[in-house]
Scaffold this active site. Structure first.
Site, PDB file in Angstrom:
ATOM      1  N   LYS A  60       0.847  -1.208   0.000  1.00 51.51           N
ATOM      2  CA  LYS A  60       0.000   0.000   0.000  1.00 51.51           C
ATOM      3  C   LYS A  60       0.878   1.252   0.000  1.00 51.51           C
ATOM      4  CE  LYS A  60      -3.740  -2.515   2.222  1.00 51.51           C
ATOM      5  NZ  LYS A  60      -4.427  -2.908   3.469  1.00 51.51           N
ATOM      6  N   GLN A 104      -4.314  -1.454   9.826  1.00 47.59           N
ATOM      7  CA  GLN A 104      -4.262  -2.777   9.208  1.00 47.59           C
ATOM      8  C   GLN A 104      -4.810  -3.839  10.163  1.00 47.59           C
ATOM      9  OE1 GLN A 104      -3.232  -3.430   5.948  1.00 47.59           O
ATOM     10  NE2 GLN A 104      -3.941  -5.508   6.328  1.00 47.59           N
ATOM     11  N   ASP A 127     -10.783   2.786   4.296  1.00 43.10           N
ATOM     12  CA  ASP A 127     -11.066   1.346   4.254  1.00 43.10           C
ATOM     13  C   ASP A 127     -12.573   1.077   4.201  1.00 43.10           C
ATOM     14  OD1 ASP A 127      -9.010  -0.469   4.021  1.00 43.10           O
ATOM     15  OD2 ASP A 127      -8.503  -0.492   6.150  1.00 43.10           O
TER      16      ASP A 127
END
Ligand code: NAD
Length: 301
Positions: A60, A104, A127
């Protein structure tokens, strides 16, 4: 009954499509910056030493550089307390230089992931896991869509696959993949307008449901569980699963396996995603797209 041959199977090449889309995002970022705006800025919070999480976050962050974004990686050891992690989240919420950020997952067991998700400012929740964004998705309102299902929808769209009236079967009901995937496929639009069956660990006769699918999305995390006898001839098969399976002959000591037994299933399909190189790269490009959207929205606010 005619047998679909391997030559008829088309590969949904997420790696190639994601590269094209990163080029498009990079062009948009150049224009955005040339107009006097700061480069979009994505932050990622990585807790602990999980190898797979580390790899995802590295990808990412590297992809941010590719499209001209700023990125910040915040790393803490697995013994971080809930309060310390929430402090980081609040700091990112309040930092005007950050357009979007991710924490994460999975988090170490002693941390309350749901409380962390709910602490993220929905306007920076690239997200798309915050209940506000999930609620918007369920209602068909604008908001951030979780990156993996968003990437799959983009893949269907850009491959010109007509989903209208098709029967889609999604295996897995997680809030980050299976559930939002089922909502997106059932929504009005193209891609969309599917009749959706959502299967999970308590589903009776999973194979029977799968055989009815025109579009089959597997998001379970059980390597190669989907076999050819579970797939209708000519089906479109999307493999979300990524599991590290030990293999001493592989350079890293493991191989990545999808939920679909590719060699067995591919000859029956009209389209199929490989693992790796299918859904994974599309997830990253969707996160980048969400971050650019967050930067533009902040500027309008
Ligand atoms: P999860 O563990 O949260 O959910 C798995 C789901 O599978 C559950 O809803 C469960 O009900 C269902 N399930 C379990 N066993 C089953 C069975 N025998 N039959 C039917 N359903 C069953 O997992 P997740 O976070 O949704 O991820 C699923 C997989 O996708 C994992 O391999 C993960 O690594 C992968 N993943 C890939 C990407 C990507 O970018 N490609 C992104 C996210 C997750």
């Amino acid at each position: 009954m005619s047998q679909t041959t391997m030559q008829d199977t088309r590969i949904l090449d997420g790696k190639a499509l994601s590269e094209t889309m990163k080029g498009e995002i990079a062009d948009e970022v150049k224009e955005w910056v040339a107009a006097g705006h700061p480069a979009p800025h994505l932050a990622a919070v990585l807790i602990g030493e999980d190898g797979a999480s580390r790899t995802y976050v590295d990808h990412k962050v590297r992809s941010c550089a590719r499209v001209g974004f700023e990125s910040t990686l915040i790393q803490r050891t697995a013994d971080i307390t809930q309060e310390e992690l929430l402090e980081i989240v609040h700091g990112l919420n309040d930092d005007p230089s950050i357009d979007g950020f991710i924490v994460q997952l999975p988090l170490p067991d002693h941390l309350d992931a749901q409380a962390v998700i709910e602490a993220v400012d929905p306007a920076k929740d690239v997200d798309g896991f915050h209940p506000v964004n999930m609620g918007n998705l369920a209602l068909g309102l604008p908001g951030f869509v979780p990156a993996t299902p968003a990437g799959i929808m983009t893949m269907l769209e850009r491959s010109g696959i007509d989903t209208q009236g098709k029967h889609a079967v999604v295996i897995g009901r997680s809030s980050i993949v299976g559930t939002p995937m089922s909502l997106l496929l059932s929504r009005s639009g193209q891609p969309g307008n599917c009749t959706v069956t959502l299967c999970h660990s308590r589903t009776v006769d999973l194979a029977g449901h799968c055989r009815e699918a025109d579009i089959l999305v597997a998001a379970v995390g059980r390597p190669e569980m989907v076999k050819a006898d579970m797939v209708k001839e000519g089906a479109i098969v999307i493999d979300v699963g990524i599991t590290r399976v030990e293999d001493p002959t592989a350079k890293r000591g493991y191989r990545l396996k999808g939920d679909v037994d590719y060699a067995d299933v591919a000859p029956r399909c009209s389209w199929i995603t490989p693992v790796p190189g299918g859904v994974g790269p599309m997830t990253i490009v969707s996160l980048l797209r969400n971050t650019l959207t967050a930067a533009r929205a902040k500027h309008r606010a």
